[in-house]
Design an enzyme around this catalytic site. Structure first.
Site, short mmCIF file in Angstrom:
data_model
loop_
_atom_site.label_atom_id
_atom_site.label_comp_id
_atom_site.label_asym_id
_atom_site.label_seq_id
_atom_site.Cartn_x
_atom_site.Cartn_y
_atom_site.Cartn_z
N ARG A 84 0.84 -1.21 0.00
CA ARG A 84 0.00 0.00 0.00
C ARG A 84 0.88 1.25 0.00
O ARG A 84 0.44 2.33 -0.41
CB ARG A 84 -0.95 -0.02 1.19
CG ARG A 84 -0.31 0.20 2.56
CD ARG A 84 -0.48 1.61 3.03
NE ARG A 84 0.22 1.87 4.29
CZ ARG A 84 0.60 3.06 4.68
NH1 ARG A 84 0.39 4.11 3.91
NH2 ARG A 84 1.22 3.23 5.82
N ASN A 88 1.33 6.06 -2.04
CA ASN A 88 1.72 7.33 -1.42
C ASN A 88 3.08 7.82 -1.91
O ASN A 88 3.31 9.02 -2.04
CB ASN A 88 1.76 7.19 0.10
CG ASN A 88 0.38 7.31 0.72
OD1 ASN A 88 -0.61 7.57 0.04
ND2 ASN A 88 0.30 7.13 2.02
N PHE A 123 9.04 10.53 0.18
CA PHE A 123 9.01 11.84 0.81
C PHE A 123 9.65 11.71 2.18
O PHE A 123 9.47 10.72 2.87
CB PHE A 123 7.60 12.44 0.87
CG PHE A 123 6.57 11.60 1.56
CD1 PHE A 123 6.39 11.65 2.94
CD2 PHE A 123 5.73 10.78 0.83
CE1 PHE A 123 5.41 10.89 3.57
CE2 PHE A 123 4.74 10.02 1.45
CZ PHE A 123 4.58 10.07 2.82
N TRP A 156 13.57 6.66 8.91
CA TRP A 156 12.33 5.94 8.65
C TRP A 156 11.71 6.35 7.30
O TRP A 156 10.50 6.51 7.19
CB TRP A 156 11.31 6.13 9.77
CG TRP A 156 11.82 5.80 11.13
CD1 TRP A 156 12.02 6.66 12.17
CD2 TRP A 156 12.23 4.50 11.59
NE1 TRP A 156 12.53 5.98 13.25
CE2 TRP A 156 12.66 4.66 12.93
CE3 TRP A 156 12.26 3.24 11.01
CZ2 TRP A 156 13.13 3.58 13.69
CZ3 TRP A 156 12.73 2.17 11.76
CH2 TRP A 156 13.15 2.35 13.08
N ILE A 157 12.56 6.49 6.29
CA ILE A 157 12.08 6.96 4.99
C ILE A 157 11.71 5.77 4.10
O ILE A 157 12.57 4.98 3.72
CB ILE A 157 13.15 7.84 4.30
CG1 ILE A 157 13.59 8.98 5.25
CG2 ILE A 157 12.61 8.38 2.99
CD1 ILE A 157 12.45 9.81 5.81
N ARG A 268 -12.27 -24.69 12.44
CA ARG A 268 -11.75 -25.19 13.71
C ARG A 268 -12.90 -25.70 14.59
O ARG A 268 -13.91 -25.02 14.74
CB ARG A 268 -11.00 -24.08 14.43
CG ARG A 268 -10.49 -24.43 15.83
CD ARG A 268 -9.29 -25.33 15.79
NE ARG A 268 -8.67 -25.43 17.10
CZ ARG A 268 -7.68 -26.29 17.39
NH1 ARG A 268 -7.21 -27.09 16.44
NH2 ARG A 268 -7.16 -26.32 18.60
N GLU A 363 2.15 8.71 9.06
CA GLU A 363 1.24 9.76 8.58
C GLU A 363 0.55 10.49 9.74
O GLU A 363 -0.57 10.97 9.61
CB GLU A 363 0.18 9.18 7.63
CG GLU A 363 0.71 8.27 6.56
CD GLU A 363 1.45 9.01 5.46
OE1 GLU A 363 1.30 10.22 5.36
OE2 GLU A 363 2.18 8.35 4.71
#
Length: 385
Positions: A84, A88, A123, A156-157, A268, A363
């Protein structure tokens, strides 16, 4: 009020579902194990026009809007949530932001290439010591006349080691807070850039994540997006678009969890009957179903508002916050419903739980979205388009 999808919307939903099941699903286990970002999947997504939502057709867009994009992301994330992110990083991040703030030359140079996948996008705003407080970022670009001299770190890009172009938010006035942030359309081939892949993550194992270091990078002035020191406004506008992609990914994963739990509860047996016949199991599944439907309604409404050009910041945050709560709750319930098998890699429960936690942070954290919603509801802040 019409809740029915149009034929075109059903088509994009079916196309995304079919693509995810045929092209992504066969590689999930291998790519999770190897923490591997598979470019062949990215290329096929570009070929199908998945990176053209909300983009003008003259720049290669697919003629569809936020709602159609949300439907596609939901189906992709239902099969493998890592993918996903691509929407973005391509259309709702760089391409759409350049379409809103760029010069005509920039639009023609970059948007078609993000849409067709020639440019792999990203970004970058987060830093090692700066998360929610974007205005306090430390990465600094000093005006040297013909260029900006860039120094600092981003953390964390997404797509950090694979991107070749993307949006980069930096300070150009150290003492001006939000009024000192500037956005560049960064060229990652410039000398002085070091990129280090981050594999030590709880989830999103098939999504590329990196730390990026800039050491005396000479950034040409034509890479400036919008006006100098107006990057904070650009950043907030961009986030209001990409947050819908995050919400749509969460509801996709929630749908996968719901389907898996409903299936397992009918297969189950304990004490001589299907566990789905027991009321407490039924309560778990019913709550999942209700929350999933409610999250979809919030997301689709926020997307509809965006497509109509109506105020939607509060509604976008509502969709993000509620879908994050829903998917984390569902992932926890899934582990319990599966019992000891939920703790085994034989089933996807562990991946569901690992991937669900991203939605409380990326985000905008859940705390930040709570503040946005409350401030808008009480009139402390305007609800913008």
């Amino acid at each position: 009020m019409d809740f029915a999808l149009t034929d075109e919307q059903k088509m994009i939903q079916d196309t995304a579902k079919s693509f995810a099941e045929k092209e992504i699903a066969p590689h999930v286990e291998e790519d999770e194990k190897n923490h591997f970002w598979r470019k062949a999947i990215f290329d096929k997504m570009a070929e199908l026009g998945f990176f053209g939502f909300c983009i003008d057709e003259k720049y290669g867009g697919n003629g569809m809007g936020f709602l159609e994009g949300a439907l596609a992301i939901e189906q992709i994330a239902k099969v493998h949530t890592s993918w996903r992110m691509a929407f973005n990083m391509q259309c709702w991040g760089p391409a759409l932001t350049i379409q809103k703030f760029g010069t005509e030359e920039q639009k023609q140079q970059y948007i078609p290439r993000f849409v067709n996948g020639e440019y792999i996008g990203s970004f970058a705003m987060t830093e090692p010591d700066i998360g929610s407080d974007v205005a306090s970022m430390k990465t600094f670009a000093e005006d040297k006349g013909d260029y900006y001299l860039l120094n600092g770190n981003k953390m964390w890009i997404t797509n950090g080691t694979v991107c070749n172009h993307g949006l980069l938010y930096v300070k150009t006035d150290k003492d001006a807070g939000a009024n000192g942030v500037t956005c560049f359309i960064m060229d990652y081939s410039l000398p002085g850039i070091t990129r280090k892949k981050i594999n030590e993550k709880v989830g999103l194992w098939a999504s590329d994540t990196a730390e990026i270091t800039f050491e005396d990078v000479k950034v040409p002035k034509h890479l400036l997006l919008g006006k100098l020191n107006k990057g904070f406004q650009i950043c907030m506008t961009q986030l209001n678009a990409t947050r819908l992609g995050c919400s749509s990914g969460a509801v996709g994963l929630s749908g996968a969890i719901l389907d898996a739990c409903a299936k397992y509860a009918t297969e189950r047996t304990q004490f001589g009957k299907q566990i789905g016949r027991y009321q407490l199991i039924q309560q778990q599944v019913a709550e999942m179903k209700m929350n999933h439907a409610a999250a979809q309604a919030l997301i689709y409404k926020a997307a509809w508002l965006k497509d109509k050009g109506l105020p939607n910041v509060m509604e976008t945050s509502m969709s993000k916050l509620f879908s994050a709560k829903t998917v984390v709750h569902d992932a926890n319930e899934c582990m319990k419903l599966y019992g000891s098998f939920g703790y085994s890699d034989e089933y996807p429960c562990g991946r569901f739980l690992r991937d669900s936690k991203q939605f409380e942070t990326l985000e905008g954290t859940s705390n930040m979205h709570t503040m946005i919603i409350a401030n808008a509801a009480m009139g402390f802040a305007p609800n913008r388009a």
